[in-house]
Design a protein around this motif. Structure first.
Motif, PDB file in Angstrom:
ATOM      1  N   ALA A  89      30.602  49.649  39.163  1.00 52.47           N
ATOM      2  CA  ALA A  89      30.758  50.410  40.402  1.00 52.47           C
ATOM      3  C   ALA A  89      29.594  51.364  40.642  1.00 52.47           C
ATOM      4  CB  ALA A  89      32.070  51.189  40.380  1.00 52.47           C
ATOM      5  N   ASN A  90      28.846  51.689  39.601  1.00 51.74           N
ATOM      6  CA  ASN A  90      27.726  52.632  39.749  1.00 51.74           C
ATOM      7  C   ASN A  90      26.518  52.123  38.978  1.00 51.74           C
ATOM      8  OD1 ASN A  90      26.337  54.962  40.502  1.00 51.74           O
ATOM      9  ND2 ASN A  90      27.051  56.105  38.702  1.00 51.74           N
ATOM     10  N   PRO A  91      25.936  51.013  39.429  1.00 50.54           N
ATOM     11  CA  PRO A  91      24.873  50.369  38.653  1.00 50.54           C
ATOM     12  C   PRO A  91      23.488  50.940  38.965  1.00 50.54           C
ATOM     13  CG  PRO A  91      25.380  49.030  40.549  1.00 50.54           C
ATOM     14  CD  PRO A  91      26.298  50.212  40.618  1.00 50.54           C
ATOM     15  N   ALA A  92      22.553  50.662  38.079  1.00 51.44           N
ATOM     16  CA  ALA A  92      21.164  51.043  38.327  1.00 51.44           C
ATOM     17  C   ALA A  92      20.520  50.109  39.340  1.00 51.44           C
ATOM     18  CB  ALA A  92      20.380  51.026  37.008  1.00 51.44           C
ATOM     19  N   ASP A  93      20.900  48.834  39.311  1.00 54.67           N
ATOM     20  CA  ASP A  93      20.351  47.832  40.227  1.00 54.67           C
ATOM     21  C   ASP A  93      21.515  47.202  40.988  1.00 54.67           C
ATOM     22  OD1 ASP A  93      19.244  45.643  41.522  1.00 54.67           O
ATOM     23  OD2 ASP A  93      17.914  45.110  39.864  1.00 54.67           O
ATOM     24  N   ARG A  94      21.736  47.693  42.197  1.00 54.72           N
ATOM     25  CA  ARG A  94      22.912  47.257  42.953  1.00 54.72           C
ATOM     26  C   ARG A  94      22.863  45.770  43.322  1.00 54.72           C
ATOM     27  NH1 ARG A  94      22.520  52.839  44.347  1.00 54.72           N
ATOM     28  NH2 ARG A  94      20.749  52.431  45.707  1.00 54.72           N
ATOM     29  N   LEU A  95      21.704  45.267  43.721  1.00 58.95           N
ATOM     30  CA  LEU A  95      21.627  43.865  44.117  1.00 58.95           C
ATOM     31  C   LEU A  95      21.799  42.925  42.929  1.00 58.95           C
ATOM     32  CD1 LEU A  95      18.875  43.820  46.890  1.00 58.95           C
ATOM     33  CD2 LEU A  95      21.357  43.762  47.142  1.00 58.95           C
ATOM     34  N   ALA A  96      21.448  43.385  41.736  1.00 63.42           N
ATOM     35  CA  ALA A  96      21.692  42.567  40.543  1.00 63.42           C
ATOM     36  C   ALA A  96      23.193  42.402  40.302  1.00 63.42           C
ATOM     37  CB  ALA A  96      21.025  43.198  39.323  1.00 63.42           C
ATOM     38  N   ILE A  97      23.975  43.438  40.613  1.00 63.72           N
ATOM     39  CA  ILE A  97      25.425  43.322  40.504  1.00 63.72           C
ATOM     40  C   ILE A  97      25.947  42.362  41.572  1.00 63.72           C
ATOM     41  CG2 ILE A  97      27.598  44.575  40.577  1.00 63.72           C
ATOM     42  CD1 ILE A  97      25.848  45.074  38.094  1.00 63.72           C
ATOM     43  N   GLY A  98      25.311  42.377  42.732  1.00 63.72           N
ATOM     44  CA  GLY A  98      25.660  41.388  43.745  1.00 63.72           C
ATOM     45  C   GLY A  98      25.426  39.975  43.263  1.00 63.72           C
ATOM     46  N   ASP A  99      24.331  39.768  42.546  1.00 63.84           N
ATOM     47  CA  ASP A  99      24.077  38.451  41.953  1.00 63.84           C
ATOM     48  C   ASP A  99      25.218  38.040  41.026  1.00 63.84           C
ATOM     49  OD1 ASP A  99      21.603  38.276  43.215  1.00 63.84           O
ATOM     50  OD2 ASP A  99      20.478  39.003  41.479  1.00 63.84           O
ATOM     51  N   LYS A 100      25.722  38.990  40.266  1.00 60.95           N
ATOM     52  CA  LYS A 100      26.769  38.712  39.279  1.00 60.95           C
ATOM     53  C   LYS A 100      28.058  38.237  39.944  1.00 60.95           C
ATOM     54  CE  LYS A 100      29.574  41.076  35.742  1.00 60.95           C
ATOM     55  NZ  LYS A 100      29.745  42.348  34.975  1.00 60.95           N
ATOM     56  N   TYR A 101      28.443  38.891  41.040  1.00 58.44           N
ATOM     57  CA  TYR A 101      29.753  38.612  41.626  1.00 58.44           C
ATOM     58  C   TYR A 101      29.722  37.675  42.830  1.00 58.44           C
ATOM     59  CZ  TYR A 101      31.573  42.320  38.648  1.00 58.44           C
ATOM     60  OH  TYR A 101      31.932  43.073  37.558  1.00 58.44           O
ATOM     61  N   LEU A 102      28.604  37.595  43.532  1.00 57.95           N
ATOM     62  CA  LEU A 102      28.596  36.871  44.800  1.00 57.95           C
ATOM     63  C   LEU A 102      27.813  35.564  44.778  1.00 57.95           C
ATOM     64  CD1 LEU A 102      28.206  39.843  47.313  1.00 57.95           C
ATOM     65  CD2 LEU A 102      30.304  38.761  46.468  1.00 57.95           C
ATOM     66  N   ASN A 103      27.255  35.202  43.642  1.00 64.99           N
ATOM     67  CA  ASN A 103      26.503  33.939  43.565  1.00 64.99           C
ATOM     68  C   ASN A 103      27.297  32.787  42.971  1.00 64.99           C
ATOM     69  OD1 ASN A 103      24.284  35.035  44.756  1.00 64.99           O
ATOM     70  ND2 ASN A 103      23.055  35.199  42.881  1.00 64.99           N
ATOM     71  N   ASP A 104      28.420  33.093  42.355  1.00 63.69           N
ATOM     72  CA  ASP A 104      29.182  32.043  41.682  1.00 63.69           C
ATOM     73  C   ASP A 104      30.669  32.315  41.856  1.00 63.69           C
ATOM     74  OD1 ASP A 104      29.632  29.763  40.133  1.00 63.69           O
ATOM     75  OD2 ASP A 104      29.736  30.924  38.280  1.00 63.69           O
ATOM     76  N   GLY A 105      31.384  31.326  42.358  1.00 63.59           N
ATOM     77  CA  GLY A 105      32.819  31.482  42.561  1.00 63.59           C
ATOM     78  C   GLY A 105      33.370  30.300  43.333  1.00 63.59           C
ATOM     79  N   LYS A 106      34.595  30.449  43.794  1.00 58.15           N
ATOM     80  CA  LYS A 106      35.264  29.398  44.545  1.00 58.15           C
ATOM     81  C   LYS A 106      35.451  29.826  45.992  1.00 58.15           C
ATOM     82  CE  LYS A 106      37.817  27.493  40.585  1.00 58.15           C
ATOM     83  NZ  LYS A 106      39.166  27.181  40.033  1.00 58.15           N
TER      84      LYS A 106
END
Length: 759
Positions: free
Chosen positions: A430-447
């Motif tokens: 919720a409070n990352p150093a690199d916000r877009l990297a967290i976006g990569d984690k959650y929004l690049n892979d899923g159903k």
């Protein structure tokens, strides 16, 4: 957004390219509305004086504002004691007096509230950009506010300029700039003489028009009780259709994304027709690309030149060979920034690396932007699908569970979607150093799923995956891989049999119970007895078809729209089943309560064409905004405040129709509990020709920001030289800015007693 396309142009903002045989809940249910008179209730008086000042006090609605005060006891005799000091008013949600319907060219808010215009088309974002003259001579729009302000999000700033979840007097607004007002090709309010209405278009005009699309990020601050933008702030920046953007997710590097601009399919140029928004749990801005297809054109013989399955895909996304583009930007010259709007197969390469045949595939995504770091390249999240995106509404994040995003495809007879991340939510993100990297984690892979609704109030989420045999074996289009599914999500929805809906626009998640709300704006092609491939029959969740009269003009179909809500199954956001009902039916107060005004709306509640929808995190109020053309002979567009209940708080209802052959058809639907005067009322009415859109607030709920889009859009270009003939002169008539040409703008609304908005 309503369309203002010129001659020989298709209706880019009311697209209908879904000719699949998918059900419209129960495709066998064709019906006919019983005889109906003109639907017009009594018209409330505007009751609003013209507003001359920049900061304007509430002037809508009469009567008490709903705030109760304690009753003081009578003084004892014979010697009265001092009366106790008055107590502060008890807060009551929706305790304000409802604003009356209005056709005045003003913004009307409740008694006890005030608004100020703070950010309009053309306002400078850099200290070196001149003030906006608003006479058509302004330039440097890449450093100014864009046009058609739409969805918007607040990101608070602490004293050190860092993201803050509690800051209430300083922040940045991330604002979508969806489109521009045009009658025939040119955005005539931007040009001194209105611009050219024939091809070719001058490059100087086209450069202006391209630059006013996209998004802007602008710092705002409250000083001595007054809100204003911070000109020259280091946080201010623009993204336009020319900005470099990274492709992420399953379509990254796909042959479908290869262009002359990006020969490896990993980047694209710009974002376009940005409408709804979202705010991630890690503090980034999501913007949805909506009606982008109409900005492109392809040659009259392009189908034969291609000779492959891309022709099927292009048509499914609204692009037909020989069709005109909305603005004719491609005609401005041979330079690459103009040539990219021609998406014909013109080169000799087999992969599209020498032309822009695949350029359309680079639009139609949710785009993630870090609003506090303009040096970070924005990213298109292809895992969330490609269609006419509106908002991206997150379910409540739960540690150890996947994140869920709900979305709608804003075109007639299109689908509702959700994305479920593979990664499980971790509180530290919720409070990352690199916000877009967290976006990569959650929004690049899923159903990715599309929704199918059943008449009994249940439904199913259908997975759009290449591993789903219904997708990989679909006869209508030969999918190659998951990248193909991501780029052509609509066709995958066709393949699995998703339900055709009445223009799914904004969605929101009720913070009180996690239920999902979706606006269904309208559908002129919903029919009792459909004919042709574009018309669809009635079904359980789109159960109305009737004729509404606007003066002497007949408006058939579902002209007033409705709002649907859903409750996920026991597995929560990851569930593949849900229950649903219709929360509200848009209608005129005087319409037939059995078949049209099913929610029994009163004159303080009636509305048409719901579009924007946002739940306030501070108060839980559901804010509903309209983008209407059906009821605008009675009132301008509006914003309502609601306190909704829950799925199933009403019951099943059967709508009985008679077909042309006199046979009877019953349509079973699920209807929510009718609203009361304490659970739904009108809060704001905008100026002439506008759409109400965009909503965000400070964390304490004491200031809300709302966008007034395209006031005066019905002005004729021929009347540009005569301001007295403009259909709107807002916001200059409210004391903001130079000139008389109408401008889209952001307003801030506060309560005069310092309380929370909506109380």
């Amino acid at each position: 957004m309503k369309n203002l396309a010129g001659p020989k142009q298709i209706d880019f903002n009311d697209e209908d390219s879904n000719t699949s045989p998918n059900p419209t809940f129960d495709s066998v249910l064709a019906a006919r509305l019983s005889r109906r008179g003109i639907l017009r209730g009594s018209v409330g008086t505007a009751g609003t004086a013209l507003l001359g000042g920049l900061a304007v006090a509430g002037c809508g609605g009469g009567g008490s504002n709903g705030v109760s005060f304690p009753v003081l006891p009578p003084a004892p005799a014979p010697a009265p004691s001092p009366a106790p000091a008055p107590q502060p008013p008890t807060e009551k949600l929706l305790g304000f007096g409802a604003v009356a319907k209005s056709l005045a060219d003003v913004v009307s808010v409740p008694v006890g509230y005030s608004f100020s215009v703070i950010y309009a088309l053309g306002d400078p974002l850099t200290s070196g950009t001149p003030a906006y003259k608003n006479d058509g001579t302004d330039t440097a729009f890449e450093n100014r506010a864009g046009d058609h302000h739409d969805g918007m999000e607040w990101f608070g700033l602490d004293a050190n300029g860092k993201l803050s979840l509690t800051a209430t007097d300083r922040g940045v607004l991330a604002v979508n700039h969806e489109a521009t007002t045009n009658e025939s090709l040119s955005s005539f309010f931007l040009h001194a003489n209105g611009g050219t209405s024939t091809l070719p278009r001058p490059a100087s005009e086209v450069d202006k028009e391209i630059a006013i699309h996209g998004i802007s990020v602008v710092e705002v601050a409250k000083t001595s009780g007054k809100w204003a933008t911070v000109a020259g702030s280091n946080f201010n920046f623009r993204l336009t259709p020319l900005s470099d953007i990274e492709i992420t997710g399953p379509a990254r590097g796909s042959s479908l994304l290869i262009t002359k601009y990006s020969t490896n399919g990993t980047r694209t140029r710009g974002t376009l027709n940005n409408c709804g928004t979202g705010k991630t749990p890690w503090g980034t801005f999501l913007t949805g690309e909506e009606n982008w297809f109409g900005y492109f054109t392809r040659a009259a013989a392009d189908d034969a030149a291609r000779g492959d399955k891309s022709v099927v895909a292009l048509k499914r996304y609204g692009s037909t060979q020989g069709g005109a583009s909305r603005h004719g930007w491609e005609s401005a010259g041979p330079e690459d920034r103009f040539a990219r709007w021609i998406i014909s197969k013109a080169g000799v390469s087999t992969d599209g690396s020498d032309d822009y045949r695949n350029e359309l595939n680079g639009m139609g995504y949710i785009v993630e932007v870090d609003p506090l770091d303009k040096a970070k390249t924005a990213r298109k999240r292809t895992a969330l699908g490609r269609f006419a995106h509106e908002s991206a509404a997150f379910g409540k994040p739960t540690v150890g569970q996947p994140l869920v995003v709900y979305m709608g495809d804003d075109a007639r007879n299109e689908y509702m979607y959700k994305f479920v991340s593979t990664a499980l939510w971790a509180a530290a993100d919720a409070n990352p150093a690199d916000r877009l990297a967290i976006g990569d984690k959650y929004l690049n892979d899923g159903k990715l799923y599309a929704a199918k609704f059943n008449a009994d109030g249940t439904g199913t989420w259908l997975e759009l995956s290449f591993t789903n045999a219904a997708v990989s074996g679909y006869a209508g289009y030969a999918f190659s891989n998951q990248a193909d599914v991501a780029v052509h999500s609509r066709i995958a929805g066709d393949a699995v049999g998703a339900t055709k809906m009445d223009r799914p626009e904004w969605g929101g998640v009720n913070p009180a119970n996690g239920e999902i709300y979706q606006t269904l704006t309208n559908n002129s092609n919903r029919r009792l007895e459909p004919s042709g491939s574009s018309q669809v029959a009635l079904d359980a969740a789109n159960p109305r078809a009737y004729v509404d009269m606007k003066g002497s003009t007949s408006q058939p179909g579902n002209p007033n729209g409705h709002l649907l809500r859903m409750k996920e199954g026991s597995a929560g956001g990851a569930a593949t089943t849900f229950t649903w009902d219709i929360y509200l039916f848009g209608a005129e107060a005087g319409a037939d309560k059995g078949m049209v005004n099913i929610s029994s709306l009163t004159a303080d509640q009636d509305f048409s064409s719901p579009d924007g929808l946002v739940f306030s995190p501070a108060t839980g109020i559901c804010w509903i905004q309209t983008d209407d053309g059906a009821y605008t002979d009675v009132t301008n567009c509006m914003m309502l405040a609601a306190l909704p209940g829950k799925v199933g708080d009403g019951g099943a209802k059967t709508l009985s129709y008679t077909k042309a052959d006199s046979s009877k058809v019953d349509v079973l639907t699920q209807v929510g509990k009718a609203p009361t005067a304490d659970t739904l009322k009108r809060f704001l009415v905008g100026p002439v020709g506008c759409e109400l859109t965009g909503f965000c607030e400070t964390p304490d709920g004491k200031a809300i920001f709302v966008n007034i889009q395209h006031p005066g859009e019905t002005t004729s270009q021929a009347n540009l030289a005569d301001p007295s003939k403009y259909t709107s002169r807002w916001p200059s008539n409210a004391g903001y800015g130079a000139g008389s040409r109408p401008r889209s703008a952001t307003i801030v609304i506060t309560k005069n007693d310092g309380g929370r908005i909506g109380t």
